[in-house]
Design an enzyme around this catalytic site. Sequence first.
Site, PDB file in Angstrom:
ATOM      1  N   CYS A   2     -48.210  45.540 -26.889  1.00  0.00           N
ATOM      2  CA  CYS A   2     -49.614  45.904 -26.909  1.00  0.00           C
ATOM      3  C   CYS A   2     -49.771  47.400 -27.110  1.00  0.00           C
ATOM      4  O   CYS A   2     -48.805  48.123 -27.332  1.00  0.00           O
ATOM      5  CB  CYS A   2     -50.285  45.490 -25.600  1.00  0.00           C
ATOM      6  SG  CYS A   2     -50.051  43.747 -25.156  1.00  0.00           S
ATOM      7  N   ASP A 101     -46.166  37.607 -18.031  1.00  0.00           N
ATOM      8  CA  ASP A 101     -45.275  38.545 -17.350  1.00  0.00           C
ATOM      9  C   ASP A 101     -46.047  39.732 -16.781  1.00  0.00           C
ATOM     10  O   ASP A 101     -45.564  40.417 -15.872  1.00  0.00           O
ATOM     11  CB  ASP A 101     -44.156  39.009 -18.275  1.00  0.00           C
ATOM     12  CG  ASP A 101     -44.656  39.634 -19.570  1.00  0.00           C
ATOM     13  OD1 ASP A 101     -45.832  39.422 -19.926  1.00  0.00           O
ATOM     14  OD2 ASP A 101     -43.855  40.322 -20.241  1.00  0.00           O
ATOM     15  N   VAL A 295     -34.591  43.031 -46.390  1.00  0.00           N
ATOM     16  CA  VAL A 295     -35.276  43.815 -47.400  1.00  0.00           C
ATOM     17  C   VAL A 295     -34.228  44.430 -48.315  1.00  0.00           C
ATOM     18  O   VAL A 295     -33.121  44.768 -47.885  1.00  0.00           O
ATOM     19  CB  VAL A 295     -36.151  44.916 -46.756  1.00  0.00           C
ATOM     20  CG1 VAL A 295     -35.315  45.925 -46.001  1.00  0.00           C
ATOM     21  CG2 VAL A 295     -37.033  45.603 -47.777  1.00  0.00           C
TER      22      VAL A 295
END
Length: 618
Positions: A2, A101, A295
């Site tokens: 976050c 959590d 990639v």
Amino acid sequence: MCGVCGYVDPAAGSDPQHGPLARMTRSLAHRGPDGEGLWAGDGGVHLGHRRLAILDLGQGGTQPMTGEDGAVVVFNGEIYNHAELREYLAGKGRKFRSRSDTEVLLAAWEHWGESCLERLNGMFAFALWDPRRRVLFLARDRLGKKPLFFHHDGRFLAFASEPKALFCHDRIRAGRDIDLRSLSDFLSVGYVLGDKSIWSNLKSLPPAHGATFDAATGSLRSWRYWNLADFVLAPRRPYDQSAREHFMELLDDAVRLRLDADVPVGNFLSGGVDSSAVTAVTARISAHPPTAFTVGFAERSFDERIHARIVARHVGVRLEELEVAPDRDTDLAALAWHLDEPFADTSALPCFHLNQAAARHVKVALAGDGADEVLAGYPTYKANRLYSVYRHMPAPLQAALDHTARRVLRPSYRKVSLDYKLRQFLAGRGLSAERAHYWWRVVFSNAEKHRLLSDDVLAALGDYDPFTVFADHFKEVRGGQFLDRCLYVDIKTWLANDILVKVDRTSMAWGLEVRSPFLDHRLVEWVLGLETSAKMRRGRQKCILKDCMTDRLPASILNRRKEGFGAPTAGIGRVDPPESGRLAGLFRQNFRLSPAREDVTYKSFVLRMLAAWAEGAA
């Protein structure tokens, strides 16, 4: 995973929807595209959160979250042992209403207080307001996987996951200026060292640290709750079969814990031994075969897709491939915006694209980051051993070799090119072993910085030398074996301030969570306590990992030369005439840092370097 932000300001209002908090929180929307939460309490406490939902996708994981005893937290990261802690705390009478959590973290704080940090296995940065003590508690994980910047000027404290959020507050933006020591760090090694930031009024909470801000007095106290040096200086354990078995138990469990998610999980796979090992373990223990992502580039020396295909077929995973042309102005501008600070690691660009591609399919990806620093995987560790012989050669012979190399070897833009390694090695003559280890990563030497920086800036810097940061870390593990000391220094500098910064910013740019099993602190502690032959022996590196993976990965992968993850840069700016090159144009457009910093560098010297690059002469 976050974005978090907030501040404590007794003079601030109590409406979180109007004012700096809302702007700060929304500037972090890329880190948490799944939800936003704002909270304000008595005494000018403001907490903001952007959510990337990984566990308990409903309302049970919404933040800011309030605990049973009234504590309020905003949390960025994952507590991998949350199930174990939940079971223990439930046995002590705690009631849980979600699988989150974050709720476990709150309960752990309310049960253990500050010592809860010692019980957490995870990657995290969080801020927790305790209304009973009227303190704001800040904390960061042991190795610095998740960032936490802050501003403190007496009565006022603000924090955020990224500097851009802090500058949404007028009080902080007004005092913004360049920190010259951080600028010197960047020019020397390509990134900012330690707890500094490129901005003079911002600092970073160091890894493995907690801090408390007392709202009544305005004082800020910080402390270290975990000391990696203890494990470097501990008595060595033997490298034998039981060591190999325990290593695999630790790696298997680290991967198992990091597969816990209520969203799709994938793997990053470059075809190097580290990401290949993590992918092999994932494929073996996961209930569903994961998708791996890689990639590649048109420049063959940088393209590793063929190796990723070999591993994917061998372990039985599906491979998603992306080819990147890393010379687009918009890519560089977007990447610079997400990085916030100067950053010279060219691998940030392919990482940026890799995370973008993976985020279309999964919200969590497992990666091999950290293995090189823990298991001695970099060529610099071989260079250290060669240098122990080279430094005892006659000085005239060293000087002759260095002069010849500079005259004969033309610069190459191939990946990990021989000319670069050889010229850097030979130029290190006369250095101590510790300074030579630092020198292998130097971009601009002190002499070159004196040509680059203005007289006023050099005067302000005084005798500051970025090597002192490395020297201090070497002193912290004085008495240990030199290889282990170098690993410790690289974990404290290169890993914390470059690799993990790159991983965090380039993944969070696309709302993707990257988990690194090799950085499980239990594995790091245990491996650093092994005798050095487990990590490097007779030039063979990552011995324990390769020995354990002999029956699980192809020999061609285990025996590959270490190449690293970079991007071709030769094409950027290569146009005719050179003065109109893309990089030169970007430089002219973005060079002005602030009116007070127009005198930082000699522009003519910088532009000459850019022109030489554009012509292929640099």
